[in-house]
Motif scaffolding. Structure first.
Motif, PDB file in Angstrom:
ATOM      1  N   SER A  12     -32.473   5.900  69.650  1.00 27.42           N
ATOM      2  CA  SER A  12     -32.432   4.474  69.331  1.00 27.42           C
ATOM      3  C   SER A  12     -31.042   3.937  69.663  1.00 27.42           C
ATOM      4  CB  SER A  12     -32.759   4.249  67.853  1.00 27.42           C
ATOM      5  OG  SER A  12     -31.803   4.911  67.052  1.00 27.42           O
ATOM      6  N   MET A  13     -31.021   2.680  70.043  1.00 23.47           N
ATOM      7  CA  MET A  13     -29.760   2.065  70.446  1.00 23.47           C
ATOM      8  C   MET A  13     -28.996   1.568  69.229  1.00 23.47           C
ATOM      9  SD  MET A  13     -31.104  -0.044  73.753  1.00 23.47           S
ATOM     10  CE  MET A  13     -29.514  -0.683  74.164  1.00 23.47           C
ATOM     11  N   GLU A  14     -27.698   1.667  69.336  1.00 23.21           N
ATOM     12  CA  GLU A  14     -26.816   1.150  68.304  1.00 23.21           C
ATOM     13  C   GLU A  14     -26.842  -0.375  68.362  1.00 23.21           C
ATOM     14  OE1 GLU A  14     -25.092   3.026  66.106  1.00 23.21           O
ATOM     15  OE2 GLU A  14     -26.018   4.809  66.960  1.00 23.21           O
ATOM     16  N   PRO A  15     -26.523  -1.056  67.278  1.00 19.87           N
ATOM     17  CA  PRO A  15     -26.508  -2.526  67.301  1.00 19.87           C
ATOM     18  C   PRO A  15     -25.562  -3.094  68.361  1.00 19.87           C
ATOM     19  CG  PRO A  15     -26.354  -1.734  65.042  1.00 19.87           C
ATOM     20  CD  PRO A  15     -26.291  -0.538  65.936  1.00 19.87           C
ATOM     21  N   GLU A  16     -24.431  -2.446  68.568  1.00 20.86           N
ATOM     22  CA  GLU A  16     -23.484  -2.930  69.586  1.00 20.86           C
ATOM     23  C   GLU A  16     -24.079  -2.794  70.990  1.00 20.86           C
ATOM     24  OE1 GLU A  16     -20.220  -4.690  71.164  1.00 20.86           O
ATOM     25  OE2 GLU A  16     -20.695  -4.512  69.047  1.00 20.86           O
ATOM     26  N   GLU A  17     -24.782  -1.669  71.239  1.00 20.87           N
ATOM     27  CA  GLU A  17     -25.430  -1.475  72.531  1.00 20.87           C
ATOM     28  C   GLU A  17     -26.519  -2.515  72.768  1.00 20.87           C
ATOM     29  OE1 GLU A  17     -25.221   3.266  73.449  1.00 20.87           O
ATOM     30  OE2 GLU A  17     -26.557   2.626  71.830  1.00 20.87           O
ATOM     31  N   LYS A  18     -27.279  -2.822  71.716  1.00 19.49           N
ATOM     32  CA  LYS A  18     -28.319  -3.850  71.827  1.00 19.49           C
ATOM     33  C   LYS A  18     -27.706  -5.207  72.141  1.00 19.49           C
ATOM     34  CE  LYS A  18     -31.762  -1.755  68.801  1.00 19.49           C
ATOM     35  NZ  LYS A  18     -32.521  -1.869  67.555  1.00 19.49           N
ATOM     36  N   LYS A  19     -26.589  -5.506  71.512  1.00 26.43           N
ATOM     37  CA  LYS A  19     -25.919  -6.779  71.755  1.00 26.43           C
ATOM     38  C   LYS A  19     -25.447  -6.876  73.203  1.00 26.43           C
ATOM     39  CE  LYS A  19     -21.874  -9.425  70.453  1.00 26.43           C
ATOM     40  NZ  LYS A  19     -20.495  -9.219  70.198  1.00 26.43           N
ATOM     41  N   VAL A  20     -24.834  -5.797  73.714  1.00 24.88           N
ATOM     42  CA  VAL A  20     -24.356  -5.787  75.095  1.00 24.88           C
ATOM     43  C   VAL A  20     -25.535  -5.918  76.058  1.00 24.88           C
ATOM     44  CG1 VAL A  20     -23.277  -4.329  76.850  1.00 24.88           C
ATOM     45  CG2 VAL A  20     -22.251  -4.512  74.595  1.00 24.88           C
ATOM     46  N   MET A  21     -26.633  -5.211  75.779  1.00 25.34           N
ATOM     47  CA  MET A  21     -27.803  -5.287  76.643  1.00 25.34           C
ATOM     48  C   MET A  21     -28.385  -6.703  76.636  1.00 25.34           C
ATOM     49  SD  MET A  21     -31.200  -2.898  76.723  1.00 25.34           S
ATOM     50  CE  MET A  21     -32.193  -3.729  75.517  1.00 25.34           C
ATOM     51  N   ARG A  22     -28.446  -7.338  75.481  1.00 29.53           N
ATOM     52  CA  ARG A  22     -28.960  -8.708  75.370  1.00 29.53           C
ATOM     53  C   ARG A  22     -28.068  -9.674  76.153  1.00 29.53           C
ATOM     54  NH1 ARG A  22     -29.905  -8.293  70.460  1.00 29.53           N
ATOM     55  NH2 ARG A  22     -27.899  -8.965  69.672  1.00 29.53           N
ATOM     56  N   GLU A  23     -26.743  -9.490  76.060  1.00 33.54           N
ATOM     57  CA  GLU A  23     -25.817 -10.347  76.820  1.00 33.54           C
ATOM     58  C   GLU A  23     -26.000 -10.152  78.319  1.00 33.54           C
ATOM     59  OE1 GLU A  23     -21.997  -9.263  75.325  1.00 33.54           O
ATOM     60  OE2 GLU A  23     -22.226 -10.442  73.486  1.00 33.54           O
ATOM     61  N   ASP A  24     -26.190  -8.897  78.749  1.00 31.21           N
ATOM     62  CA  ASP A  24     -26.426  -8.628  80.167  1.00 31.21           C
ATOM     63  C   ASP A  24     -27.718  -9.282  80.649  1.00 31.21           C
ATOM     64  OD1 ASP A  24     -24.110  -7.173  80.317  1.00 31.21           O
ATOM     65  OD2 ASP A  24     -25.085  -5.211  80.232  1.00 31.21           O
ATOM     66  N   GLN A  25     -28.773  -9.198  79.836  1.00 34.17           N
ATOM     67  CA  GLN A  25     -30.041  -9.812  80.219  1.00 34.17           C
ATOM     68  C   GLN A  25     -29.913 -11.329  80.306  1.00 34.17           C
ATOM     69  OE1 GLN A  25     -32.602  -8.158  77.211  1.00 34.17           O
ATOM     70  NE2 GLN A  25     -33.154  -6.392  78.483  1.00 34.17           N
ATOM     71  N   GLU A  26     -29.165 -11.923  79.392  1.00 35.51           N
ATOM     72  CA  GLU A  26     -28.951 -13.372  79.442  1.00 35.51           C
ATOM     73  C   GLU A  26     -28.164 -13.759  80.697  1.00 35.51           C
ATOM     74  OE1 GLU A  26     -27.043 -14.490  75.800  1.00 35.51           O
ATOM     75  OE2 GLU A  26     -28.797 -13.968  74.589  1.00 35.51           O
ATOM     76  N   MET A  27     -27.156 -12.962  81.051  1.00 37.21           N
ATOM     77  CA  MET A  27     -26.354 -13.245  82.236  1.00 37.21           C
ATOM     78  C   MET A  27     -27.208 -13.130  83.497  1.00 37.21           C
ATOM     79  SD  MET A  27     -23.312 -14.125  83.186  1.00 37.21           S
ATOM     80  CE  MET A  27     -22.017 -13.567  82.133  1.00 37.21           C
TER      81      MET A  27
END
Length: 184
Positions: A12-27
């Motif tokens: 499972s992904m850490e909350p920080e990893e999820k945040k970075v992935m979400r930011e990348d997807q938005e970009m």
């Protein structure tokens, strides 16, 4: 015993990893939305280049324009590729003046190793036709193949980093396979 298929290891992904992935997807979504505005122009440019490269009558492009555009673009490409570019360096201190020939020789060596002269033509054709020419500078880390003996006597071939001096190469990229950062 039948061959057992190894399942990929999951976690499972850490909350920080999820945040970075979400930011990348938005970009990425932002980049796609930004590029979508220019797709009609890019498609017209691609059709036009196909017409310039291999003339055959089309209803959506003027045949008179093609002859003139071809002549002008080929002349401009020929004049831009007449020689290799020269890179000047601005020294930061008086002691840097002695290093300028070394820096210039280093750039010339990288261009020679990369076969730059053949890529220069492709770059200027793309630049003239689509308005964007792209080079990619890639470090090449030396690797070597190592054969490791297994317990049953067979060998596994593994690639390992070889710690010799790495190389730098200049590559040509087609403009339509490159995502340009709109905020750059």
């Amino acid at each position: 015993m039948p061959h057992e298929e190894k399942k990929p290891e999951t976690r499972s992904m850490e909350p920080e990893e999820k945040k970075v992935m979400r930011e990348d997807q938005e970009m990425i979504k932002y980049f796609k939305d930004y590029r979508r505005n220019f797709e009609p122009q890019m498609m017209r440019g691609a059709k036009l280049w196909n017409m310039i490269a291999e003339p055959s009558p089309r209803d959506d492009i003027s045949n008179v324009f093609i002859g003139i555009a071809r002549m002008v673009s080929m002349q401009s490409i020929a004049s831009m590729t007449a020689g290799r570019p020269f890179f000047g360096f601005r020294p930061g201190a008086s002691s840097d003046f002695a290093k300028i020939p070394i820096w210039q020789a280093g750039i010339d060596h990288i261009l020679d190793v990369s076969n730059y002269d053949s890529k220069q033509q492709l770059f200027f054709v793309d630049h003239t036709v689509t308005g964007l020419g792209v080079f990619e500078v890639v470090p090449q880390l030396p690797m070597r193949k190592v054969r490791l003996r297994k317990e049953n006597g067979e060998f596994d071939e593994v690639y390992k980093r070889d710690y010799r001096r790495g190389k730098v190469e200049v590559r040509h990229r087609h403009p339509l396979e490159v995502w340009v950062d709109p905020s750059a």
